[in-house]
Design a protein around this motif. Structure first.
Motif, short mmCIF file in Angstrom:
data_model
loop_
_atom_site.label_atom_id
_atom_site.label_comp_id
_atom_site.label_asym_id
_atom_site.label_seq_id
_atom_site.Cartn_x
_atom_site.Cartn_y
_atom_site.Cartn_z
N GLU A 115 0.84 -1.21 0.00
CA GLU A 115 0.00 0.00 0.00
C GLU A 115 0.87 1.26 0.00
O GLU A 115 0.61 2.20 -0.75
CB GLU A 115 -0.92 -0.02 1.22
N GLN A 116 1.90 1.24 0.79
CA GLN A 116 2.78 2.40 0.88
C GLN A 116 3.62 2.56 -0.40
O GLN A 116 3.72 3.65 -0.94
CB GLN A 116 3.71 2.27 2.09
N TYR A 117 4.19 1.48 -0.87
CA TYR A 117 5.10 1.53 -2.01
C TYR A 117 4.37 1.77 -3.34
O TYR A 117 4.90 2.44 -4.21
CB TYR A 117 5.91 0.22 -2.06
N CYS A 118 3.18 1.21 -3.47
CA CYS A 118 2.49 1.24 -4.76
C CYS A 118 1.41 2.33 -4.86
O CYS A 118 0.70 2.40 -5.87
CB CYS A 118 1.87 -0.12 -5.05
N ALA A 119 1.26 3.14 -3.85
CA ALA A 119 0.25 4.20 -3.88
C ALA A 119 0.45 5.10 -5.08
O ALA A 119 1.57 5.49 -5.41
CB ALA A 119 0.31 5.02 -2.60
N GLY A 120 -0.63 5.39 -5.76
CA GLY A 120 -0.58 6.30 -6.90
C GLY A 120 -0.25 5.65 -8.22
O GLY A 120 -0.05 6.33 -9.21
N ARG A 121 -0.17 4.35 -8.27
CA ARG A 121 0.15 3.69 -9.55
C ARG A 121 -1.09 3.23 -10.25
O ARG A 121 -2.10 3.06 -9.80
CB ARG A 121 1.06 2.49 -9.31
#
Length: 103
Positions: free
Chosen positions: A97-103
Motif C-alpha cells: 500500500e505504501q510503495y504502490c500508492a498512486g500507480r
C-alpha cells in the motif's frame, strides 16, 4: 553467446511482455474484477510480494483475489502456521500500500 542472447530475446517475444515474468500475485490481480487493478499496479504489488513472501505464500495469497472468504478463514484461524502467515501477509499488504500508492 550472441546466439544464446538472441534465443532468449526470441523466447521472450513469443511469450509476450505481459506474461513473461508475472508472478502469482500479479496474475491474480490482473484477472480480478477490481476496476483499480491496472497492470502497473498489479506488477508493483507483485514486486513487493516477491520481497516479502515466499513463493508458496505468494501462491496462497493470490487465491485471496478469487476467494476472499479464504482470507477470512486464515485470519480467523487458531493455528500457529496460519497466524504467522497472516502476520507476514499483513506486513506485505502495508508495504504494498505504501510503495504502490498512486500507480
Amino acid at each position: 553467446m550472441k546466439y544464446l542472447l538472441s534465443a532468449a530475446v526470441t523466447g521472450l517475444l513469443l511469450v509476450g511482455p505481459q506474461g513473461a515474468f508475472a508472478g502469482p500475485i500479479e496474475n491474480a490481480c490482473v484477472r480480478s474484477d477490481r476496476a483499480q487493478a491496472t497492470r502497473a499496479l498489479c506488477r508493483c504489488i507483485d514486486s513487493v510480494a516477491q520481497s516479502a513472501l515466499t513463493r508458496s505464500e505468494q501462491r496462497r495469497a493470490a487465491r485471496f483475489f478469487s476467494d476472499p472468504d479464504e482470507a477470512q478463514r486464515v485470519r480467523m484461524s487458531k493455528t500457529a502456521r496460519d497466524n504467522e502467515f497472516w502476520d507476514r501477509y499483513r506486513a506485505f499488504g502495508a508495504s504494498a500500500e505504501q510503495y504502490c500508492a498512486g500507480r
